[in-house]
Scaffold this active site. Structure first.
Site, PDB file in Angstrom:
ATOM      1  N   GLY A  88       0.818  -1.204   0.000  1.00 42.98           N
ATOM      2  CA  GLY A  88       0.000   0.000   0.000  1.00 42.98           C
ATOM      3  C   GLY A  88       0.852   1.254   0.000  1.00 42.98           C
ATOM      4  N   TYR A 128       3.890  -3.244   2.596  1.00 39.14           N
ATOM      5  CA  TYR A 128       3.195  -2.541   3.681  1.00 39.14           C
ATOM      6  C   TYR A 128       2.632  -3.548   4.675  1.00 39.14           C
ATOM      7  CZ  TYR A 128       0.119   0.656   6.185  1.00 39.14           C
ATOM      8  OH  TYR A 128      -0.496   1.391   7.183  1.00 39.14           O
ATOM      9  N   HIS A 133       7.669  -7.658  -3.599  1.00 39.94           N
ATOM     10  CA  HIS A 133       6.364  -8.065  -4.133  1.00 39.94           C
ATOM     11  C   HIS A 133       6.508  -9.378  -4.915  1.00 39.94           C
ATOM     12  CE1 HIS A 133       3.911  -4.463  -3.258  1.00 39.94           C
ATOM     13  NE2 HIS A 133       5.082  -3.844  -3.292  1.00 39.94           N
ATOM     14  N   GLU A 187       4.088 -11.100  -6.113  1.00 37.22           N
ATOM     15  CA  GLU A 187       2.968 -11.275  -7.044  1.00 37.22           C
ATOM     16  C   GLU A 187       3.259 -10.764  -8.445  1.00 37.22           C
ATOM     17  OE1 GLU A 187       1.968  -7.406  -4.749  1.00 37.22           O
ATOM     18  OE2 GLU A 187       3.184  -9.203  -4.518  1.00 37.22           O
ATOM     19  N   SER A 196     -23.047  -6.883 -25.200  1.00 38.23           N
ATOM     20  CA  SER A 196     -22.285  -5.738 -25.696  1.00 38.23           C
ATOM     21  C   SER A 196     -21.489  -6.084 -26.943  1.00 38.23           C
ATOM     22  CB  SER A 196     -21.314  -5.250 -24.612  1.00 38.23           C
ATOM     23  OG  SER A 196     -20.308  -6.223 -24.386  1.00 38.23           O
ATOM     24  N   GLY A 197     -21.396  -7.378 -27.242  1.00 36.37           N
ATOM     25  CA  GLY A 197     -20.548  -7.817 -28.346  1.00 36.37           C
ATOM     26  C   GLY A 197     -19.228  -8.372 -27.874  1.00 36.37           C
ATOM     27  N   GLY A 198     -18.925  -8.209 -26.584  1.00 36.89           N
ATOM     28  CA  GLY A 198     -17.673  -8.702 -26.030  1.00 36.89           C
ATOM     29  C   GLY A 198     -17.803 -10.100 -25.461  1.00 36.89           C
ATOM     30  N   VAL A 199     -16.678 -10.633 -25.007  1.00 35.99           N
ATOM     31  CA  VAL A 199     -16.631 -11.992 -24.477  1.00 35.99           C
ATOM     32  C   VAL A 199     -17.406 -12.108 -23.171  1.00 35.99           C
ATOM     33  CG1 VAL A 199     -15.091 -13.781 -23.580  1.00 35.99           C
ATOM     34  CG2 VAL A 199     -14.417 -12.462 -25.589  1.00 35.99           C
ATOM     35  N   ASP A 200     -17.293 -11.113 -22.295  1.00 37.71           N
ATOM     36  CA  ASP A 200     -17.869 -11.217 -20.955  1.00 37.71           C
ATOM     37  C   ASP A 200     -19.379 -11.421 -20.997  1.00 37.71           C
ATOM     38  OD1 ASP A 200     -15.260 -10.610 -20.280  1.00 37.71           O
ATOM     39  OD2 ASP A 200     -15.687  -8.479 -19.973  1.00 37.71           O
ATOM     40  N   SER A 201     -20.091 -10.553 -21.712  1.00 38.91           N
ATOM     41  CA  SER A 201     -21.543 -10.667 -21.749  1.00 38.91           C
ATOM     42  C   SER A 201     -21.973 -11.928 -22.485  1.00 38.91           C
ATOM     43  CB  SER A 201     -22.169  -9.422 -22.389  1.00 38.91           C
ATOM     44  OG  SER A 201     -21.703  -9.240 -23.712  1.00 38.91           O
ATOM     45  N   ALA A 202     -21.186 -12.350 -23.480  1.00 36.61           N
ATOM     46  CA  ALA A 202     -21.525 -13.572 -24.215  1.00 36.61           C
ATOM     47  C   ALA A 202     -21.424 -14.796 -23.315  1.00 36.61           C
ATOM     48  CB  ALA A 202     -20.601 -13.735 -25.422  1.00 36.61           C
ATOM     49  N   LYS A 234     -10.644 -11.720 -16.239  1.00 32.43           N
ATOM     50  CA  LYS A 234     -10.873 -11.884 -17.677  1.00 32.43           C
ATOM     51  C   LYS A 234     -10.412 -13.234 -18.197  1.00 32.43           C
ATOM     52  CE  LYS A 234     -11.909  -9.219 -20.626  1.00 32.43           C
ATOM     53  NZ  LYS A 234     -13.186  -8.964 -21.357  1.00 32.43           N
TER      54      LYS A 234
END
Length: 519
Positions: free
Chosen positions: A58, A86, A175, A177, A229-235, A375
């Site tokens: 942080g 942090y 870090h 990650e 929306s035409g994107g992968v997520d909504s599909a 994603k």
């Protein structure tokens, strides 16, 4: 979401830019992780009952009055703790150690020397060897709490790794990650599996089955309208919901006139022909472009588009006799970035998503089955659901579409010019066999006009910028290193084939965590 059937790790966020990467590294181990701001961590700890806790980095200084702290219950519970940057500093202070400012800071690459063995290093680091890591700190621990011993040091961090192996509390000043710490993911894997004892059974196959059960329980016999929306997520969200409730779902694809070339036809074909999902295709280009006329501010454009989407969904719900739920493809980064954990400006990042709820007048509840996924996890779920890879593997496309790739005022003419340039650019990328090596590539129509000479005539036309980035998770990004021959071919085609563009530039900006869109 509460993952009752799986081991869970709680990540307490102190405002680091890379906290999301911690969650990604844990999930790569097949273990469900969830991020909560430090302000609400005590309740989340009680509700979640995690197998282990990770404390993030942080921007604050532990030495400042009122700086963030971890809930004491986390230390008292006896669960394994991994404290980063942090997180290490507040752990030291809260358990009786000391932190001071004013010492030599470390930002960027550093080397740590392993002094003693630790369970964190098992099979990864060896005593007496040095390893590259990524540091980002100004303060440093100057006194360890009782029971802690130094495991590794760096030039400016005498407690680069310190742990109390008996209490299973492990702290690092660097870090692990980020990809700049090459063995960092393996260190996190050791913590997750060998120290915390998590099983690693959180898979997309398991998520699919559990999500279907949750959708059925939430929706019951109600009707759902899903905005595509035409994107992968909504599909992916639509196919998952359809698998759960069948014809109780109606999809609404709003063509706002700002799609990529041929995209509207692809979406309609996929859902009507391939999946036979009830679909309403609304051509609303005139409405959207009309509302955007004269608007230049990117945040205002996003909000206008988000509001119009909701208006269209509301109208279509009335036409089909009403709907009880609105489904959308909200992702976990949308949720995280729309909540300002430390009072910063992140609340505006995802303003075109309705992550905060719907207008009361709609009398509909949200169904967001992907709300806990990143994603790349959505892509995996899409493949699990059987979506064609050519669709699942498409580069991300934002809900506002080309509107945020046209800085300044949006018009039909500009959208048509950009659509053609973007299509040529992507076609050249595919022809070169580079599409799958790139996370996201797109063209931007800059609000700049230049004088040029084409043939024997002078032109005064627009500048097109090309952007292509590599990314593992869509949170950090670096520009793709095209060779000049490729850029020359793409630029030449765009200038020759797209009327209105006489100059092409390539954007080599890298992006820190957060959006990798143009605006």
């Amino acid at each position: 979401m509460t993952q009752h059937s799986h081991d869970k790790i709680l990540i307490i966020d102190f405002g680091s830019q890379v906290t999301q990467l911690i969650a990604r590294r844990v999930r790569e181990c097949g273990v469900y992780s969830e991020i909560v701001p430090f302000q609400s961590a005590e309740k989340a700890f009680a509700d979640m009952k995690p197998r282990a806790v990770i404390l993030s980095g942080g921007p604050a200084s532990v030495t400042s009055q009122g700086s963030p702290r971890a809930p004491q219950v986390v230390f008292d519970a006896g669960v394994p703790i991994f404290a980063i940057c942090y997180g290490q500093q507040t752990t030291a202070v809260q358990l009786g150690g000391a932190v001071e400012g004013g010492h030599a800071a470390e930002f960027g690459r550093a080397d740590v020397l392993v002094r003693e063995h630790s369970a964190l290093f098992e099979g990864v680091w060896e005593v007496g060897q040095s390893y590259p890591v990524w540091m980002s700190h100004g303060d440093r621990v100057t006194q360890l709490p009782e029971g802690f011993t130094v495991k590794a040091v760096s030039e400016n961090a005498p407690f680069a790794v310190a742990s109390d192996e008996t209490r299973r509390i492990f702290t690092t000043m660097f870090h692990p990650e980020v990809v700049h710490t090459p063995q960092g993911a393996q260190l996190i894997r050791n913590f997750v599996h060998k120290i915390a004892g998590c099983q690693g059974d959180w898979t997309m196959k398991a998520f699919r089955a559990e999500a279907i059960d949750r959708i059925r329980a939430q929706v019951g016999k109600g009707r759902v309208i899903c905005g595509l929306s035409g994107g992968v997520d909504s599909a992916v969200a639509a196919v998952l919901i359809h698998e759960a409730i069948g014809d109780q779902l109606t999809c609404v694809f709003v063509d706002h006139g700002l799609m990529r070339l041929g995209e509207a036809e692809q979406v309609v074909s996929l859902f009507r022909d391939h999946y036979n999902i009830p679909l309403v295709h609304v051509n609303a280009a005139e409405t959207f472009l009309g509302e955007l006329k004269g608007v230049s501010d990117p945040e205002k454009k996003r909000k206008i588009i988000g509001k119009l989407f909701i208006d269209v969904f509301e109208d279509e719900a009335k036409k089909i006799g009403g709907a009880d739920f609105l489904a959308q493809g909200t992702l976990y980064p949308d949720v995280i970035e729309s909540v300002s954990f430390t009072g910063g400006p992140s609340v505006t990042i995802k303003s075109h998503h309705n992550v905060g709820g719907l207008p009361a007048r709609m009398n509909m509840k949200l169904v967001e089955p992907l709300r806990e996924l990143f994603k790349d996890e959505v892509r995996d779920l899409g493949r699990e659901l059987g979506l064609p890879d050519v669709f699942v593997g498409r580069h991300p496309f934002p809900g506002p579409g080309l509107a945020i790739r046209i800085p300044g005022e949006v018009s039909q003419e500009k959208a048509d010019i950009l659509r053609k340039a973007d299509a040529i650019y992507l076609e050249e990328i595919r022809k070169a066999g580079l599409y799958d090596d790139i996370w996201q590539a797109f063209a931007v129509l800059l609000p700049v006009r230049t004088v040029g000479v084409m043939g024997d005539g002078r032109t005064y036309d627009s500048v097109c910028a090309l952007r292509a980035v590599t990314s593992v998770d869509g949170m950090t990004a670096d520009f793709f290193p095209f060779d000049m021959n490729f850029l020359g071919r793409a630029a030449t085609r765009i200038i020759n084939e797209v009327k209105g563009i006489n100059r092409v530039v390539y954007d080599v900006t890298s992006k820190p965590p957060g959006t990798i869109e143009w605006e």
